[in-house]
Scaffold this active site. Structure first.
Site, PDB file in Angstrom:
ATOM      1  N   ASP A 124       0.846  -1.194   0.000  1.00  0.00           N
ATOM      2  CA  ASP A 124       0.000   0.000   0.000  1.00  0.00           C
ATOM      3  C   ASP A 124       0.882   1.244   0.000  1.00  0.00           C
ATOM      4  O   ASP A 124       1.619   1.492   0.951  1.00  0.00           O
ATOM      5  CB  ASP A 124      -0.904   0.004   1.235  1.00  0.00           C
ATOM      6  CG  ASP A 124      -1.812   1.221   1.275  1.00  0.00           C
ATOM      7  OD1 ASP A 124      -2.903   1.170   0.678  1.00  0.00           O
ATOM      8  OD2 ASP A 124      -1.421   2.237   1.895  1.00  0.00           O
ATOM      9  N   HIS A 177      -6.992  10.001  -1.992  1.00  0.00           N
ATOM     10  CA  HIS A 177      -6.255   9.947  -0.730  1.00  0.00           C
ATOM     11  C   HIS A 177      -6.985  10.633   0.422  1.00  0.00           C
ATOM     12  O   HIS A 177      -7.021  10.124   1.544  1.00  0.00           O
ATOM     13  CB  HIS A 177      -4.868  10.587  -0.918  1.00  0.00           C
ATOM     14  CG  HIS A 177      -3.858  10.116   0.066  1.00  0.00           C
ATOM     15  ND1 HIS A 177      -2.518  10.011  -0.212  1.00  0.00           N
ATOM     16  CD2 HIS A 177      -3.974   9.694   1.352  1.00  0.00           C
ATOM     17  CE1 HIS A 177      -1.859   9.566   0.835  1.00  0.00           C
ATOM     18  NE2 HIS A 177      -2.731   9.369   1.806  1.00  0.00           N
ATOM     19  N   LYS A 192      -2.414   6.226  -4.397  1.00  0.00           N
ATOM     20  CA  LYS A 192      -3.469   7.178  -4.058  1.00  0.00           C
ATOM     21  C   LYS A 192      -3.277   8.499  -4.797  1.00  0.00           C
ATOM     22  O   LYS A 192      -2.143   8.953  -4.998  1.00  0.00           O
ATOM     23  CB  LYS A 192      -3.485   7.416  -2.545  1.00  0.00           C
ATOM     24  CG  LYS A 192      -3.587   6.134  -1.724  1.00  0.00           C
ATOM     25  CD  LYS A 192      -3.544   6.413  -0.238  1.00  0.00           C
ATOM     26  CE  LYS A 192      -3.437   5.118   0.554  1.00  0.00           C
ATOM     27  NZ  LYS A 192      -2.077   4.546   0.500  1.00  0.00           N
ATOM     28  N   TYR A 241       3.864   9.912  -0.704  1.00  0.00           N
ATOM     29  CA  TYR A 241       4.889   9.322   0.156  1.00  0.00           C
ATOM     30  C   TYR A 241       6.290   9.582  -0.387  1.00  0.00           C
ATOM     31  O   TYR A 241       7.275   9.515   0.355  1.00  0.00           O
ATOM     32  CB  TYR A 241       4.681   7.812   0.314  1.00  0.00           C
ATOM     33  CG  TYR A 241       3.381   7.414   0.971  1.00  0.00           C
ATOM     34  CD1 TYR A 241       2.581   8.343   1.633  1.00  0.00           C
ATOM     35  CD2 TYR A 241       2.940   6.090   0.925  1.00  0.00           C
ATOM     36  CE1 TYR A 241       1.379   7.965   2.213  1.00  0.00           C
ATOM     37  CE2 TYR A 241       1.743   5.707   1.514  1.00  0.00           C
ATOM     38  CZ  TYR A 241       0.958   6.650   2.147  1.00  0.00           C
ATOM     39  OH  TYR A 241      -0.235   6.268   2.728  1.00  0.00           O
TER      40      TYR A 241
END
Length: 368
Positions: free
Chosen positions: A124, A187, A154, A129
């Protein structure tokens, strides 16, 4: 609104029961031979069961333990936890994932490599990120076939405008080294302009964003679409219903009403921060009820909390960059119903505490 159903696929791990063999009528040599054979067979069975923890696909959830205090083995009762959920598309999503959030440069790739070697088949991640390229390199180096790995990413807040969605997706696909995602989530239920200011129109009505995601499913770039942290789902007619809703679920924020509602409406939940935020993990593991259950079952406090979330019917997103903890987090087991209920009541006995809420910085109340 009416949402599609999904099926759970139970995994049954049989308990090992001794078989009594009468040897009175056998000669001494035959008796010794039979005893040696039974001993070797027993060792092989236990070894094979232990090995499944490390080489099996994520579909084989961790095996419980035989002896309290032992780091590996089999528990005396059979484990019955869901290994995969079947989404409306028919795709089967593994019930335990490695979360890539906060995995910094130089650690994300190693974490993914460790996870895949341990048996994880669900990663995931997210564009925000900043580690998808490193994750992609680890996926490539692993030699695990792409079709065996479930990849989630996301859509970030600043790319909600329909004309921006595909370009953002393509960047994630390029970094991950794949031509499709198994799951793509919005997200946050917050749309922002390029300068970070609130896009009130798309925040209040994300339907145009969703329509673009539906289009990308039809193009084959995404197999399933879903949402994250959404409290209210759009009332617009959807060609594709949300496959999942990824939300915070842990001891400090158990959200039993949401869990109940999701089951009643056939919407699968994914539990992020299942051990609490990074600042609360230590507190989570020290909860008296968690400690008591861990001691009784001979598993770790982390495994108790992760097993509990899985037993509630949620996908578990366990995050770590420490190899030993990555492996530990995969090995969850069914809790006896009385102990699961004990933990459920303890979690509901305090005021809920949400660990992540950036809404104030964005000028919107996300969890109103």
């Amino acid at each position: 609104m009416s949402l599609p159903t999904y099926q759970s696929v139970p995994v049954d791990v049989p308990s090992l029961k001794g078989t009594r063999v009468t040897t009175e009528k056998l000669s001494k040599s035959h008796s010794k031979h039979l005893i040696r054979l039974l001993t070797v067979s027993t060792i092989l069975i236990i070894t094979m069961m232990y090995g499944l923890q490390h080489v099996s696909r994520i579909g084989s959830v961790g095996l419980p333990r035989l002896f309290k205090g032992c780091s590996n083995g089999l528990h005396s009762s059979a484990a019955k936890l869901v290994s995969h959920y079947t989404l409306p598309s028919g795709d089967k999503i593994p019930s335990v994932a490695l979360g890539a959030w906060k995995a910094s440069k130089g650690t994300a790739g190693l974490a993914v490599q460790t996870a895949l070697e341990a048996g994880y088949r669900h990663i995931d991640g997210a564009w925000i990120y900043g580690n998808e390229a490193e994750v992609g390199e680890a996926l490539k180096a692993s030699k695990v076939p792409r079709k065996e790995i479930w990849l989630t990413s996301k859509l970030w807040n600043t790319f909600h405008a329909p004309e921006d969605v595909e370009a953002s997706l393509d960047e994630s696909l390029s970094h991950l080294g794949t031509d499709y995602l198994d799951l793509y989530l919005i997200h946050w239920p917050v749309a922002q302009n390029g300068d970070g200011s609130l896009n009130k129109k798309l925040t209040e009505d994300p339907y145009p964003t969703w329509q673009k995601l539906e289009e990308l499913v039809e193009k084959g770039k995404i197999r399933n679409i879903g949402v994250s942290k959404f409290q209210n789902l759009t009332a617009n007619p959807l060609k594709i219903r949300p496959a999942v809703n990824q939300v915070e679920l842990n001891y400090w924020n158990p959200q039993p009403e949401l869990v109940k509602w999701a089951k009643e409406n056939n919407l699968l939940l994914e539990a992020y921060s299942p051990l609490g935020s990074s600042s609360r993990v230590k507190d989570s593991l020290a909860v008296p009820e968690v400690q008591e259950i861990a001691s009784e079952l001979g598993i770790t406090p982390a495994q108790v909390l992760l097993s509990w979330q899985a037993q509630r019917g949620n996908i578990v997103l366990a995050k770590s960059v420490t190899p030993s903890r990555i492996i530990e987090n995969l090995h969850i087991t069914a809790l006896p119903p009385a102990l699961a209920e004990k933990l459920e009541k303890a979690a509901a006995s305090h005021k809920p505490e949400r660990s992540v809420d950036p809404g104030k910085n964005w000028g919107v109340d996300i969890f109103e």
